[in-house]
Enzyme design. Sequence first.
Site, PDB file in Angstrom:
ATOM      1  CG  HIS A 126      -1.877  -1.135   1.200  1.00  0.00           C
ATOM      2  ND1 HIS A 126      -2.939  -1.148   0.165  1.00  0.00           N
ATOM      3  CD2 HIS A 126      -2.501  -2.095   2.043  1.00  0.00           C
ATOM      4  CE1 HIS A 126      -3.676  -2.271   0.300  1.00  0.00           C
ATOM      5  NE2 HIS A 126      -3.268  -2.698   1.243  1.00  0.00           N
ATOM      6  CG  HIS A 165      -6.636  -5.210   1.464  1.00  0.00           C
ATOM      7  ND1 HIS A 165      -6.025  -6.048   2.567  1.00  0.00           N
ATOM      8  CD2 HIS A 165      -8.020  -4.645   1.809  1.00  0.00           C
ATOM      9  CE1 HIS A 165      -7.151  -6.133   3.300  1.00  0.00           C
ATOM     10  NE2 HIS A 165      -7.871  -5.203   3.355  1.00  0.00           N
TER      11      HIS A 165
HETATM   12 ZN   LIG Z   1      -4.491  -7.219   2.579  1.00  0.00          ZN
END
Ligand SMILES: [Zn+2]
Length: 308
Positions: A126, A165
């Site tokens: 991320h 994600h």
């Molecule tokens: Zn994740």
Amino acid sequence: MATAYFHHPDCEKHDMGDDHPESPRRLSAIREHLQQTGLWEQLAINEAEEASHDELRRAHPDSYISQLEQMTPSQGRIMADPDTAMNPHTFRSAKLAAGSGIQAVNQVLTNQARNAFCAIRPPGHHAERSRTMGFSFFNNIAIAALHALTFHHLERVAILDFDVHQGNGTVDIFHHDPRVLLCSSFQHPFYPFKHSHGMPGHILNVPLDPGTDSATYRQAITDGWFEELAAFKPQLILVSAGFDAHRLDPLADVNLETEDYSWITEQITRLAGELCRGRVISMLEGGYHLQSLTEGVEAHIRGLLAAS
Ligand SMILES: [Zn+2]
């Protein structure tokens, strides 16, 4: 040849609080489970070293790196973003996590190991060029890819990201760099709510509906990744290995089973065998239910060992 395993006890000193799902216990649980299952003795165990400033700055600007260093608290914790905290050890832990990927690339590309798994935290996918997000500070997998491209002069590297994600940070870093084929599967719509439309051809998104089961997942991955991956002819395959698409994981709603991590690992090592002499480097990302995390890592490592 060996399967190399990278870790460091100081990656467990980064601690975002007792209630935070991205806890140091994740790494100790993985280590204990690998020891209990006897896999530990089959791995070539390495202690991670910190990535250098020059290695970090291939993915992140100087100003971002020095800002993180300056933000480091001398005691207690500060929030780098609403999800992501720093304690006095975080900056070192993050440099060790990034450094493990550099070492793994060096070992695999010089035939000291066939493949590698980096059991490190904080996770990285991320982290954007200039922004912490989602428990991530440095984008470990991007730093590994850029080391392979820059230092080892590779021309094509594939990154497969099976965390639940989307790796928005990895997209941010390679959005304009077609030397990297980024294959990603993720629950959609879902955090981080980015990069879902209008992607360039070297970024392959496989969005998954909430409730996606094993059969649907395997078909979506097969249809979405494999043909283009073979056509890309990567010289190295990197894996952002998140285990939070498991049905027991508390942070998402995809319903994979542990066997799906065996399956995806078999597919990755098969393709790597056909395309790039079996060269696979996998780095831990998410996975927050300790039992499904440790069993998923076990399945993944069994697959890497079987291919080494
Ligand atoms: Zn994740």
